[in-house]
Motif scaffolding. Structure first.
Motif, PDB file in Angstrom:
ATOM      1  N   SER A 139      -4.952   5.824  -2.452  1.00 45.52           N
ATOM      2  CA  SER A 139      -4.584   5.380  -3.795  1.00 45.52           C
ATOM      3  C   SER A 139      -3.731   6.415  -4.524  1.00 45.52           C
ATOM      4  O   SER A 139      -3.143   6.113  -5.566  1.00 45.52           O
ATOM      5  CB  SER A 139      -5.842   5.078  -4.616  1.00 45.52           C
ATOM      6  OG  SER A 139      -6.575   6.259  -4.878  1.00 45.52           O
ATOM      7  N   MET A 140      -3.659   7.630  -3.980  1.00 45.34           N
ATOM      8  CA  MET A 140      -2.848   8.687  -4.600  1.00 45.34           C
ATOM      9  C   MET A 140      -1.393   8.634  -4.148  1.00 45.34           C
ATOM     10  O   MET A 140      -0.609   9.538  -4.441  1.00 45.34           O
ATOM     11  CB  MET A 140      -3.444  10.056  -4.253  1.00 45.34           C
ATOM     12  CG  MET A 140      -4.847  10.277  -4.798  1.00 45.34           C
ATOM     13  SD  MET A 140      -5.643  11.764  -4.130  1.00 45.34           S
ATOM     14  CE  MET A 140      -4.588  13.048  -4.825  1.00 45.34           C
ATOM     15  N   MET A 141      -1.008   7.570  -3.466  1.00 46.02           N
ATOM     16  CA  MET A 141       0.339   7.473  -2.896  1.00 46.02           C
ATOM     17  C   MET A 141       1.421   7.630  -3.964  1.00 46.02           C
ATOM     18  O   MET A 141       1.390   6.984  -5.004  1.00 46.02           O
ATOM     19  CB  MET A 141       0.496   6.137  -2.170  1.00 46.02           C
ATOM     20  CG  MET A 141       1.808   6.031  -1.416  1.00 46.02           C
ATOM     21  SD  MET A 141       1.785   4.606  -0.330  1.00 46.02           S
ATOM     22  CE  MET A 141       0.434   5.065   0.769  1.00 46.02           C
ATOM     23  N   GLN A 142       2.376   8.502  -3.661  1.00 44.25           N
ATOM     24  CA  GLN A 142       3.465   8.771  -4.598  1.00 44.25           C
ATOM     25  C   GLN A 142       4.801   8.185  -4.147  1.00 44.25           C
ATOM     26  O   GLN A 142       5.721   8.070  -4.954  1.00 44.25           O
ATOM     27  CB  GLN A 142       3.610  10.279  -4.806  1.00 44.25           C
ATOM     28  CG  GLN A 142       2.400  10.926  -5.459  1.00 44.25           C
ATOM     29  CD  GLN A 142       2.625  12.396  -5.775  1.00 44.25           C
ATOM     30  OE1 GLN A 142       3.658  12.966  -5.464  1.00 44.25           O
ATOM     31  NE2 GLN A 142       1.632  13.013  -6.405  1.00 44.25           N
ATOM     32  N   THR A 143       4.918   7.841  -2.882  1.00 37.67           N
ATOM     33  CA  THR A 143       6.151   7.224  -2.393  1.00 37.67           C
ATOM     34  C   THR A 143       6.314   5.857  -3.055  1.00 37.67           C
ATOM     35  O   THR A 143       5.371   5.051  -3.084  1.00 37.67           O
ATOM     36  CB  THR A 143       6.109   7.061  -0.871  1.00 37.67           C
ATOM     37  OG1 THR A 143       5.953   8.352  -0.281  1.00 37.67           O
ATOM     38  CG2 THR A 143       7.384   6.424  -0.346  1.00 37.67           C
ATOM     39  N   THR A 144       7.479   5.610  -3.607  1.00 34.78           N
ATOM     40  CA  THR A 144       7.700   4.388  -4.385  1.00 34.78           C
ATOM     41  C   THR A 144       8.677   3.450  -3.688  1.00 34.78           C
ATOM     42  O   THR A 144       9.505   3.867  -2.859  1.00 34.78           O
ATOM     43  CB  THR A 144       8.255   4.714  -5.778  1.00 34.78           C
ATOM     44  OG1 THR A 144       9.532   5.383  -5.634  1.00 34.78           O
ATOM     45  CG2 THR A 144       7.300   5.609  -6.552  1.00 34.78           C
TER      46      THR A 144
END
Length: 386
Positions: A139-144
């Protein structure tokens, strides 16, 4: 166990021991893993022997998880075996995911070359922890990703991406306004840039584990895997069986390490008798037998749960914890039994130790799985006492 699985497993064991084990001294390897030329040579041998991608049948159907267990354990008898037979991570898990979620067009373009052993793949999920990115907590994914006409534009950084160097198929996870998404991409792509291949303790995966920058990657909309926002659901479809597949393969390698240690302990003399006749050594090998059997039983139990159609998230977590810790105890004892020879590269025991130590971290470290199980215990208690 079915007759077909037993026959496949027996065929694979003969192939690994007779054909692949001699490749263990091949110099087409570096600290990051075997070269693609070595993999191609071994796969040609596997194709000729009829043991390439043995867990996927000619009609495209899969063996059951319980059948897959004994097949993958046999491919794991050599560190090179899963590569030769095309049952190695991340390809095996990616094939499973594509088979479950991909469209007919996506399967023809991306899955078929993987099943045929003609291409390798990479799964782009993990991000740098030092930058606050996704790891055990996706849930901490930063890739957009954002929609631009009929393309999605992806930007981000990924880390520990296994096999990215030399892969032809990529599955990229990114976050849209809807939530997590997955995309199928052709590799190489100039927008996906290797910053460096990271030096790690293990060395069985071609291409190693890379730090990757993704800069304005444009992916056609029809290459999204499934629907926008459902990426975490698809990740669970992949990860639960994939954790168990790791257990299967590494159980094979631990079995081989135990065989080598047993042979050494029976041949090596010390203080007037074979090492195995000294209780300190004999008892370690006896404990290995116990751990191996418990690992096999845990794998079989969890595989049976997955074969019912359940995601088996809790069960795969239990198996990952129990089996990875048991296998590490086994290879650690093998090193100890063999003394100086155990820490040398004269046998595969030293590599088995390194690979299985790494296994206790990837696909979720032991502590994360225990934390997840503790949360389940808490939920179940609340339900039972409500």
């Amino acid at each position: 166990m079915t007759r077909r699985a037993e026959e496949i497993a027996a065929k694979i064991e003969t192939f690994i021991r007779d054909v692949i084990v001699p490749y263990e001294g091949d110099d087409r390897r570096d600290r990051h893993g075997p070269s693609d030329t070595l993999v191609a040579d071994m796969r040609e041998k596997a194709r000729a022997a009829g043991v390439l991608t043995p867990h996927i049948l000619a009609d495209g159907s899969h063996l059951t998880q319980r059948e897959t267990a004994i097949v993958l354990q046999k491919t794991g008898l050599s560190p090179l075996g899963p590569l030769a037979c095309n049952t190695q991570a991340p390809d095996e898990g990616n094939m499973y995911l594509l088979g479950k979620v991909g469209t007919a067009e996506q399967k023809a373009r991306f899955l078929d070359p993987l099943v045929k052993g003609e291409a390798r793949s990479a799964f782009f999920m993990t991000e740098p922890a030092e930058e606050g990115g996704a790891g055990s907590d996706p849930s901490m994914m930063q890739t957009t990703c954002r929609l631009d006409g009929n393309h999605w534009v992806i930007n981000g950084r990924k880390k520990f991406i296994t096999g990215a160097e030399g892969a032809r198929v990529g599955i990229v996870m990114a976050r849209s306004d809807d939530g997590a998404c997955m995309f199928l991409v052709d590799l190489p792509d100039p927008a996906i840039r290797t910053v460096r291949v990271i030096d790690t303790i293990d060395s069985s995966m071609p291409g190693g584990h890379a730090l990757i920058d993704i800069v304005d990657l444009r992916v056609p909309a029809d290459q999204m895997l499934g629907a926008s926002g459902e990426g975490f659901q698809y990740a669970q479809i992949r990860l639960s069986p994939a954790r168990l597949s790791h257990c299967m393969r590494w159980t094979g390698l631990a079995t081989r390490a135990h065989e080598i240690a047993v042979d050494y302990a029976n041949r090596r003399m010390a203080f007037g008798k074979p090492l195995i006749d000294h209780e300190g050594v004999g008892f370690m090998l006896a404990e290995n037998l116990i751990d191996l059997k418990q690992a096999e039983l845990m794998i079989d139990w969890c595989a049976g749960i997955l074969d019912t159609g359940s995601l088996g998230t809790a069960e795969s977590s239990m198996a990952k914890v129990a089996v990875s810790d048991a296998l590490f105890r086994i290879v650690d004892r093998c090193v100890q039994v063999m003394g100086g020879n155990g820490v040398s590269q004269d046998t595969i025991v030293e590599q088995a130790f390194r690979e299985i130590r790494a296994f206790r971290i990837y696909d979720g470290p032991t502590e994360v799985h225990k934390w997840s199980l503790a949360k389940k215990i808490r939920r179940d208690w609340k339900t039972a006492t409500a």
